[in-house]
Write a protein that holds these residues in place. Structure first.
Motif, PDB file in Angstrom:
ATOM      1  N   LYS A 166       0.867  -1.189   0.000  1.00  0.00           N
ATOM      2  CA  LYS A 166       0.000   0.000   0.000  1.00  0.00           C
ATOM      3  C   LYS A 166       0.901   1.236   0.000  1.00  0.00           C
ATOM      4  O   LYS A 166       1.843   1.316   0.779  1.00  0.00           O
ATOM      5  N   ILE A 167       0.619   2.157  -0.903  1.00  0.00           N
ATOM      6  CA  ILE A 167       1.445   3.355  -1.055  1.00  0.00           C
ATOM      7  C   ILE A 167       0.588   4.599  -0.836  1.00  0.00           C
ATOM      8  O   ILE A 167      -0.562   4.660  -1.292  1.00  0.00           O
ATOM      9  N   GLU A 168       1.164   5.573  -0.142  1.00  0.00           N
ATOM     10  CA  GLU A 168       0.450   6.834   0.061  1.00  0.00           C
ATOM     11  C   GLU A 168       1.157   7.958  -0.705  1.00  0.00           C
ATOM     12  O   GLU A 168       2.362   8.167  -0.524  1.00  0.00           O
ATOM     13  N   PHE A 169       0.435   8.678  -1.543  1.00  0.00           N
ATOM     14  CA  PHE A 169       1.005   9.873  -2.178  1.00  0.00           C
ATOM     15  C   PHE A 169       0.963  10.985  -1.160  1.00  0.00           C
ATOM     16  O   PHE A 169      -0.087  11.250  -0.583  1.00  0.00           O
ATOM     17  N   PRO A 291       4.590  -5.050  -6.617  1.00  0.00           N
ATOM     18  CA  PRO A 291       3.219  -4.713  -7.001  1.00  0.00           C
ATOM     19  C   PRO A 291       2.567  -3.782  -5.982  1.00  0.00           C
ATOM     20  O   PRO A 291       2.764  -3.942  -4.782  1.00  0.00           O
ATOM     21  N   ILE A 292       1.812  -2.806  -6.483  1.00  0.00           N
ATOM     22  CA  ILE A 292       1.095  -1.892  -5.586  1.00  0.00           C
ATOM     23  C   ILE A 292      -0.380  -2.289  -5.602  1.00  0.00           C
ATOM     24  O   ILE A 292      -1.017  -2.301  -6.651  1.00  0.00           O
ATOM     25  N   GLY A 293      -0.901  -2.612  -4.422  1.00  0.00           N
ATOM     26  CA  GLY A 293      -2.289  -3.092  -4.324  1.00  0.00           C
ATOM     27  C   GLY A 293      -3.267  -1.963  -4.070  1.00  0.00           C
ATOM     28  O   GLY A 293      -4.439  -2.045  -4.449  1.00  0.00           O
ATOM     29  N   ALA A 294      -2.798  -0.906  -3.403  1.00  0.00           N
ATOM     30  CA  ALA A 294      -3.703   0.212  -3.101  1.00  0.00           C
ATOM     31  C   ALA A 294      -2.920   1.510  -3.030  1.00  0.00           C
ATOM     32  O   ALA A 294      -1.772   1.537  -2.594  1.00  0.00           O
ATOM     33  N   LEU A 295      -3.561   2.584  -3.501  1.00  0.00           N
ATOM     34  CA  LEU A 295      -2.957   3.921  -3.498  1.00  0.00           C
ATOM     35  C   LEU A 295      -3.857   4.849  -2.695  1.00  0.00           C
ATOM     36  O   LEU A 295      -5.090   4.808  -2.850  1.00  0.00           O
ATOM     37  N   THR A 296      -3.238   5.682  -1.871  1.00  0.00           N
ATOM     38  CA  THR A 296      -4.018   6.646  -1.084  1.00  0.00           C
ATOM     39  C   THR A 296      -3.513   8.049  -1.386  1.00  0.00           C
ATOM     40  O   THR A 296      -2.307   8.269  -1.507  1.00  0.00           O
ATOM     41  N   PHE A 297      -4.445   8.983  -1.539  1.00  0.00           N
ATOM     42  CA  PHE A 297      -4.070  10.397  -1.714  1.00  0.00           C
ATOM     43  C   PHE A 297      -5.113  11.247  -1.013  1.00  0.00           C
ATOM     44  O   PHE A 297      -6.311  11.056  -1.227  1.00  0.00           O
ATOM     45  N   LYS A 298      -4.648  12.146  -0.161  1.00  0.00           N
ATOM     46  CA  LYS A 298      -5.523  13.044   0.604  1.00  0.00           C
ATOM     47  C   LYS A 298      -6.662  12.267   1.280  1.00  0.00           C
ATOM     48  O   LYS A 298      -7.836  12.647   1.176  1.00  0.00           O
ATOM     49  N   GLY A 299      -6.292  11.136   1.901  1.00  0.00           N
ATOM     50  CA  GLY A 299      -7.265  10.377   2.693  1.00  0.00           C
ATOM     51  C   GLY A 299      -8.164   9.448   1.890  1.00  0.00           C
ATOM     52  O   GLY A 299      -8.923   8.663   2.460  1.00  0.00           O
ATOM     53  N   LYS A 300      -8.099   9.516   0.546  1.00  0.00           N
ATOM     54  CA  LYS A 300      -8.956   8.633  -0.271  1.00  0.00           C
ATOM     55  C   LYS A 300      -8.140   7.473  -0.789  1.00  0.00           C
ATOM     56  O   LYS A 300      -7.080   7.678  -1.397  1.00  0.00           O
ATOM     57  N   THR A 301      -8.624   6.254  -0.569  1.00  0.00           N
ATOM     58  CA  THR A 301      -7.882   5.069  -0.999  1.00  0.00           C
ATOM     59  C   THR A 301      -8.560   4.410  -2.190  1.00  0.00           C
ATOM     60  O   THR A 301      -9.785   4.266  -2.211  1.00  0.00           O
ATOM     61  N   HIS A 302      -7.713   4.026  -3.164  1.00  0.00           N
ATOM     62  CA  HIS A 302      -8.230   3.276  -4.314  1.00  0.00           C
ATOM     63  C   HIS A 302      -7.515   1.944  -4.371  1.00  0.00           C
ATOM     64  O   HIS A 302      -6.283   1.908  -4.370  1.00  0.00           O
ATOM     65  N   VAL A 303      -8.284   0.881  -4.403  1.00  0.00           N
ATOM     66  CA  VAL A 303      -7.676  -0.437  -4.566  1.00  0.00           C
ATOM     67  C   VAL A 303      -7.403  -0.570  -6.066  1.00  0.00           C
ATOM     68  O   VAL A 303      -8.306  -0.386  -6.886  1.00  0.00           O
ATOM     69  N   VAL A 304      -6.124  -0.810  -6.398  1.00  0.00           N
ATOM     70  CA  VAL A 304      -5.716  -0.800  -7.807  1.00  0.00           C
ATOM     71  C   VAL A 304      -6.425  -1.920  -8.585  1.00  0.00           C
ATOM     72  O   VAL A 304      -6.354  -3.088  -8.199  1.00  0.00           O
ATOM     73  N   GLY A 305      -7.103  -1.519  -9.656  1.00  0.00           N
ATOM     74  CA  GLY A 305      -7.808  -2.482 -10.500  1.00  0.00           C
ATOM     75  C   GLY A 305      -9.002  -3.121  -9.794  1.00  0.00           C
ATOM     76  O   GLY A 305      -9.526  -4.135 -10.261  1.00  0.00           O
ATOM     77  N   GLY A 306      -9.397  -2.562  -8.644  1.00  0.00           N
ATOM     78  CA  GLY A 306     -10.579  -3.056  -7.929  1.00  0.00           C
ATOM     79  C   GLY A 306     -10.342  -4.284  -7.074  1.00  0.00           C
ATOM     80  O   GLY A 306     -11.241  -4.754  -6.379  1.00  0.00           O
TER      81      GLY A 306
END
Ligand code: PLP
Ligand code: COI
Length: 342
Positions: A166-169, A291-306
């Motif tokens: 999990k990566i945070e921008f 591999p990156i499974g999830a990205l977070t930016f400004k508190g919003k998380t997106h699971v990559v590719g769902g």
């Protein structure tokens, strides 16, 4: 050769001393001396050394591995030698010749070969450094320089290797500035990433990733690895002028283009686009392909590719890259360099 006592199955990316290091000096005669291999140990320098006071230093990272048939191989070591020359130009340091760099790396690996993990268990990480070690008071190039290379057996950089991370921008920090030193492996680029990375880790992320300092819109990279995202057949990696031109990044682009026939682009990537990608991963000598499974930016998380999983293309690229590195796939570009044991 008998191996020393190390728990090879549980290696992490952490420091452990090995037997031999290399050291060469560039002195007042403005030439690199012949250098020597010596037992790993502390170095001494003036408290007024340029590297200590003004960060006049570069480092590199590359790996030696055992193949299945017990050969020792390096991956594109000349590229590390060339990158250090680029850094020397930017930091006003005397250039260390790339071919000599490769010969030293080979001999250093030979001398520490009992520390190379057995096939499939990890790598011997090689850390070449170039420092301004002469004393200087004003902000100016040091009068003397030291080239040092040491080694360390390592396992995966991110826990679990090919498990998604999990990566945070970060919206609060930048890694490098336009026309700064982000494009070279200056030691000064790294201390500033420790605090943002510590914050991201305290929130449960494996690491933090940075946006460009000019517009705050485009992805740069993860603190010690380059970024990629895939949408359909299009594989994109950032180009902003202030990212480190990774050797793994360059290799992955070639493999993706030539073998997987993907449409590979170096371009500006807005965060929103990465959030909508099918797959994301980061690349580096230490990180390999993570591999990156999830990205977070400004508190919003997106699971990559769902789905929090390793994407199919990421997995194919990982397999191709690591097999090429271990001579298990055709190396059509002559990237792999064998280290003959004398
Ligand atoms: N980006 C940064 C900031 C790095 O320190 C590294 C590691 O060297 C990379 C990217 C990946 O580069 P490479 O693939 O050459 O190891
Ligand atoms: C490498 O991948 O070799 C690096 O130098 C990255 C560093 C953050 C460990």
């Amino acid at each position: 050769m008998a191996k020393i006592k190390i728990d090879w199955s549980n290696l992490t990316f952490s420091f452990r001393k090995t037997k031999t290091m290399y050291m060469a000096t560039f002195g007042k005669d403005r030439k690199w001396d012949t250098g020597c291999f010596l037992p790993f140990g502390n170095v001494s320098m003036s408290p007024a050394a340029g590297v200590l006071n003004y960060g006049q230093g570069l480092f590199e990272g590359l790996k030696a591995q055992h193949t299945r048939d017990n050969k020792i191989v390096l991956f594109r070591p000349i590229e590390n030698g060339r990158r250090i020359v680029d850094g020397c130009k930017r930091l006003c340091m005397p250039e260390f010749p790339p071919r000599r760099f490769v010969e030293i790396v080979k001999e250093l690996v030979r001398k520490n070969r009992e520390y190379i993990p057995p096939y499939g268990k990890g790598s011997l990480y090689i850390r070449p450094c170039l420092w301004g070690t002469g004393a200087i008071l004003g902000v100016a190039p040091a009068p003397e320089y030291t080239f040092i290379a040491f080694t360390c057996p390592v396992g995966p950089y991110y826990k679990g290797g090919m498990t998604p991370i999990k990566i945070e921008f970060t919206a609060d920090f930048h890694r490098s500035a336009p026309r700064g030193t982000g494009h070279v492996k200056s030691i000064s680029n790294y201390a500033g990433t420790m605090y943002p990375s510590k914050l991201a880790k305290s929130r449960g992320y494996a690491d933090c990733a940075y946006l460009d300092a000019r517009s705050d819109r485009f992805i740069e990279e993860v603190g010690g690895a380059n970024f990629f995202c895939l949408k359909g057949n299009k594989l994109s990696t950032p180009v902003t002028g202030s990212i480190l031109p990774g050797i793994t990044r360059k290799s992955v682009m070639t493999i993706a283009r030539d073998i997987l026939k993907l449409d590979v682009r170096e371009r500006e990537i807005p965060v929103a686009e990465a959030m909508a990608a099918d797959e994301c991963f980061c690349t580096g000598t230490a990180a390999v392909i993570s591999p990156i499974g999830a990205l977070t930016f400004k508190g919003k998380t997106h699971v990559v590719g769902g789905k929090f999983r390793v994407g199919e293309t990421t997995s194919r690229l990982y397999s191709l890259l690591t097999k090429i590195q271990l001579q298990e796939e055709t190396d059509r570009w002559n990237w792999v360099v064998e280290v003959p044991v004398r």
